[in-house]
Motif scaffolding. Sequence first.
Motif, PDB file in Angstrom:
ATOM      1  N   GLN A  51     -21.550  10.658   4.822  1.00 55.60           N
ATOM      2  CA  GLN A  51     -22.106  11.055   6.078  1.00 55.60           C
ATOM      3  C   GLN A  51     -22.446  10.286   7.169  1.00 55.60           C
ATOM      4  N   TYR A  77     -23.615  11.267   0.744  1.00 54.22           N
ATOM      5  CA  TYR A  77     -22.115  11.817   0.903  1.00 54.22           C
ATOM      6  C   TYR A  77     -22.032  13.153   0.728  1.00 54.22           C
ATOM      7  N   LYS A  78     -20.949  13.446   1.506  1.00 57.32           N
ATOM      8  CA  LYS A  78     -20.434  15.128   1.173  1.00 57.32           C
ATOM      9  C   LYS A  78     -19.216  15.149   0.159  1.00 57.32           C
ATOM     10  N   THR A  80     -16.427  17.280  -1.945  1.00 56.60           N
ATOM     11  CA  THR A  80     -15.492  18.234  -1.663  1.00 56.60           C
ATOM     12  C   THR A  80     -14.318  18.391  -2.694  1.00 56.60           C
ATOM     13  N   THR A  91     -17.865  22.439  -1.765  1.00 56.95           N
ATOM     14  CA  THR A  91     -18.347  21.473  -0.797  1.00 56.95           C
ATOM     15  C   THR A  91     -19.814  21.408  -1.365  1.00 56.95           C
ATOM     16  N   TYR A  92     -20.318  20.067  -1.750  1.00 60.07           N
ATOM     17  CA  TYR A  92     -21.652  19.562  -2.146  1.00 60.07           C
ATOM     18  C   TYR A  92     -21.994  18.525  -1.236  1.00 60.07           C
ATOM     19  N   GLU A  93     -23.117  19.060  -0.458  1.00 64.16           N
ATOM     20  CA  GLU A  93     -23.894  18.030   0.623  1.00 64.16           C
ATOM     21  C   GLU A  93     -24.906  17.435   0.295  1.00 64.16           C
ATOM     22  N   ASN A  94     -25.157  16.190   1.056  1.00 67.07           N
ATOM     23  CA  ASN A  94     -26.271  15.465   0.688  1.00 67.07           C
ATOM     24  C   ASN A  94     -26.470  14.869  -0.855  1.00 67.07           C
ATOM     25  N   ASP A 119     -26.184  22.471  -1.262  1.00 66.71           N
ATOM     26  CA  ASP A 119     -27.096  21.508  -0.738  1.00 66.71           C
ATOM     27  C   ASP A 119     -27.823  20.890  -1.950  1.00 66.71           C
TER      28      ASP A 119
END
Length: 400
Positions: A51, A77-78, A80, A91-94, A119
């Motif tokens: 990110q 990181y993101k 996906t 999508t897995y964020e943070n 998240d």
Amino acid sequence: MQKLSLFLTAILLFAASAFAQSQATTGNIEGRVVDPNGAAVANVTVTATSQDTGFEKTAQTTDEGNFVLPLLQPGTYKVTTAAASGFAAATYENVRVTVGAKNTLEIALTAGGSTNVVDVSAEGQGVETTRTSISSTVDEQRVINLPTNGRNFLDFVTLTPGIVRDPTRSGDLAVGGQKGTLNSLQIDGTSSDNTFFGQSSGRTGSGRAPSQFSVDTVKEFQVNQNGFSAEFGRAAGAVINVVTKSGTNRFTGSAFEYFRDESLNARSPNLVAANRPRPAGQINQFGGTFGGPIRKDKIFFFGAYEGQRSNLPNPVVLNSLRFAPASVQALLGPKTASYNINRQQDTFLIKTDFNINEKNQVWVRFNQQNFTGTNLEFSGTTSALEHTGNSNVKTSALST
């Protein structure tokens, strides 16, 4: 043409050495992709995207649904997954990657439809169950927010249980009761040990420079106390594994100024006993950082400077002198005059990162330290001016 060939050869050699050291400066994201019933899903493409820099790495799940995304720089990181047969994209964020760690992530796919967004930071930090070594990580937030007297990042190591400043060698770190000389300090995978003195470079204390790096250049570091892997070695104490900051896709910077003088200090017991006034003394630290993209998602730069100017008193107090014969008092009395200990240091760091492709990254770091310590080599309340000396330190390091 010959110069170009030499330059390309040097880059290739640097890249090879960087790959050999990368295990000590990176982390992994690994885990499993499952369906709503918990069964493994094979042949799913999993992509991790930084990110901060846009760097991407892709892996394919195995028949058991497992995947490994290795050698990722510390950061957020993101992660996906592409839409697979009957399943929606996810999508897995943070997703946080820390230095030297295997960060576990289980990706749960849902039935076809809209993309499932999770998240990870809201779920808290996971536990690395596969690690057998005793280690802890001091992340960027703690480095930024926690105060330290003197701005030496090695002070944060004492946040780890079982580590204190060695009382017999001022400035060294004692791990589990062992001598501080048994530790090893690594900066970006490169040894920063001072083999002449048998200790880490940047050790604080008599005759040594305050620090080799500005605390503002440290992204995070890992303290390995016991059971660490063979890639570290060369230490019977702890291995302190430091990663410096890099530029990102955003231009960022900082500046600081710290000043302290004698008005905030109390008189020492020796001065009180001798009925002597509080001497003047000042410490001034200043500097800043700046970084950003040269080419978005591809080339980045980061630079930092820190200066320190200190003028501290060194009172000489001999409590027993007044009981000595007159001849001894006449001889030693003039030698008890106070004198100043001055420190002047400038440190510079320049770092450039290249994202070549998903399998190759190269960074080049240069740092310079110029230090002059006046009357610093031997001092104390029983040391006269004639018994001390100056300490001059200059170091230059180019690593990749």
